[in-house]
Design a protein around this motif. Structure first.
Motif, short mmCIF file in Angstrom:
data_model
loop_
_atom_site.label_atom_id
_atom_site.label_comp_id
_atom_site.label_asym_id
_atom_site.label_seq_id
_atom_site.Cartn_x
_atom_site.Cartn_y
_atom_site.Cartn_z
N ILE A 18 43.99 30.60 50.20
CA ILE A 18 43.13 31.47 50.87
C ILE A 18 44.47 32.53 51.62
O ILE A 18 43.97 33.79 51.43
CB ILE A 18 42.50 31.16 52.14
N ALA A 19 45.26 31.75 51.61
CA ALA A 19 46.57 33.28 52.05
C ALA A 19 46.44 33.66 50.71
O ALA A 19 47.19 34.83 51.09
CB ALA A 19 47.90 31.83 52.73
N GLY A 20 46.92 33.28 49.42
CA GLY A 20 46.72 33.35 47.83
C GLY A 20 46.17 34.90 47.72
O GLY A 20 46.25 35.88 47.66
N SER A 21 44.74 34.30 48.21
CA SER A 21 43.98 35.07 47.71
C SER A 21 44.06 36.39 48.72
O SER A 21 43.86 37.97 48.24
CB SER A 21 42.68 34.95 48.11
N ALA A 22 44.22 36.16 49.82
CA ALA A 22 44.28 37.67 51.13
C ALA A 22 45.47 38.56 50.23
O ALA A 22 45.47 39.86 50.65
CB ALA A 22 44.07 37.02 52.20
N LEU A 23 46.59 38.12 50.01
CA LEU A 23 47.52 38.12 50.00
C LEU A 23 47.41 40.14 48.73
O LEU A 23 47.93 41.07 48.68
CB LEU A 23 49.46 37.64 49.75
N PHE A 24 47.10 38.80 47.07
CA PHE A 24 46.61 39.40 46.39
C PHE A 24 45.56 40.83 46.55
O PHE A 24 45.36 41.50 45.66
CB PHE A 24 45.87 38.37 45.49
N PHE A 25 44.28 40.11 47.58
CA PHE A 25 43.28 41.48 48.04
C PHE A 25 44.23 42.88 48.31
O PHE A 25 43.69 43.85 48.10
CB PHE A 25 42.42 41.03 49.08
N ARG A 29 34.97 32.72 46.85
CA ARG A 29 34.49 31.84 45.82
C ARG A 29 35.51 31.37 44.99
O ARG A 29 36.17 30.54 44.51
CB ARG A 29 33.58 32.30 45.03
N PHE A 30 36.61 32.30 44.69
CA PHE A 30 38.00 32.01 44.02
C PHE A 30 38.80 30.61 44.92
O PHE A 30 39.31 29.88 44.63
CB PHE A 30 38.85 33.52 43.90
N ALA A 31 38.76 31.32 46.37
CA ALA A 31 39.75 30.61 47.47
C ALA A 31 39.32 29.32 47.40
O ALA A 31 39.88 28.20 47.56
CB ALA A 31 39.86 31.09 48.74
N LEU A 32 37.62 29.32 47.82
CA LEU A 32 36.84 28.37 48.35
C LEU A 32 36.35 27.24 46.78
O LEU A 32 36.37 25.93 47.36
CB LEU A 32 35.89 28.30 49.36
N GLU A 69 41.76 26.29 40.00
CA GLU A 69 41.78 25.00 39.44
C GLU A 69 40.83 24.94 39.05
O GLU A 69 40.12 23.64 37.98
CB GLU A 69 42.30 23.83 40.90
N LYS A 70 39.60 25.39 39.41
CA LYS A 70 38.43 24.79 38.34
C LYS A 70 37.45 26.71 38.83
O LYS A 70 38.37 26.97 38.76
CB LYS A 70 37.38 24.70 39.61
N LEU A 71 37.13 26.74 37.11
CA LEU A 71 36.45 27.54 36.70
C LEU A 71 35.35 27.73 37.70
O LEU A 71 34.21 27.55 38.76
CB LEU A 71 35.56 27.66 34.95
N VAL A 72 35.76 29.12 38.75
CA VAL A 72 34.99 29.56 39.27
C VAL A 72 33.30 30.09 38.51
O VAL A 72 33.17 31.41 37.70
CB VAL A 72 34.54 30.79 40.39
#
Length: 165
Positions: free
Chosen positions: A7-14, A64-67, A80-83
């Motif tokens: 979640i933190a990484g996705s927020a930063l990338f967002f 979706r990517f994070a969760l 880790e998994k295909l979304v």
């Protein structure tokens, strides 16, 4: 802990990627010191609908990517998994589609040819990135699972019924 990192990484990338590509750069291409208003009647409301709707899709895609995938959209911290859930059941590249619709919406809001041309350039860059980097990388990483998904779900124009693979 992995979910928190995702979640933190996705927020930063967002903020770093779509925030710059769909927010900062179009804003810099406009006369940003005036109230946004299209000179063509009806364009501004359509533009706002595109921006708001596409932003919702973009936020959903990042979630979706994070969760679901337990990773980020950033190539340095992949899932880790295909979304394949949520909006990904309709289109393989909802983030890119959403970013392009946000840019188009701003072109309409500001009646800006510069923002529209920028959107065309961004679209070309995204298509090339997907074709030559992202799709081969996903095929290597997820193998047959990705190939099945790729055959069933279109890349850019969403299918009306969700894929149930």
């Amino acid at each position: 802990m992995r979910a928190f990192s995702a979640i933190a990484g996705s927020a930063l990338f967002f903020v770093a990627a779509p925030g710059v590509v769909a927010g900062l750069l179009p804003w810099l291409l406009t006369d940003r010191y005036r109230v946004p208003q299209s000179s063509v009647p009806g364009f501004a409301p359509v533009g706002w609908i595109l921006v708001v709707g596409a932003t919702a899709v973009l936020l959903h895609s990042f979630a979706r990517f994070a969760l679901e995938g337990l990773g980020t959209p950033a190539p340095v911290a992949p899932t880790e998994k295909l979304v394949v859930g949520g909006v990904y059941r309709h289109v393989r590249n909802p983030m890119y589609v959403a970013v392009l619709l946000i840019i188009l919406g701003q072109a309409l809001i500001f009646s800006s040819c510069a923002v529209f041309v920028y959107g065309l350039i961004a679209a070309a860059a995204m298509i090339l990135f997907v074709k030559f980097y992202e799709e081969p990388t996903l095929a290597r990483r997820y193998g047959a699972e990705y190939e099945d998904y790729r055959r069933a779900v279109p890349g850019w124009l969403p299918r009306l019924t969700p894929w149930r693979g």
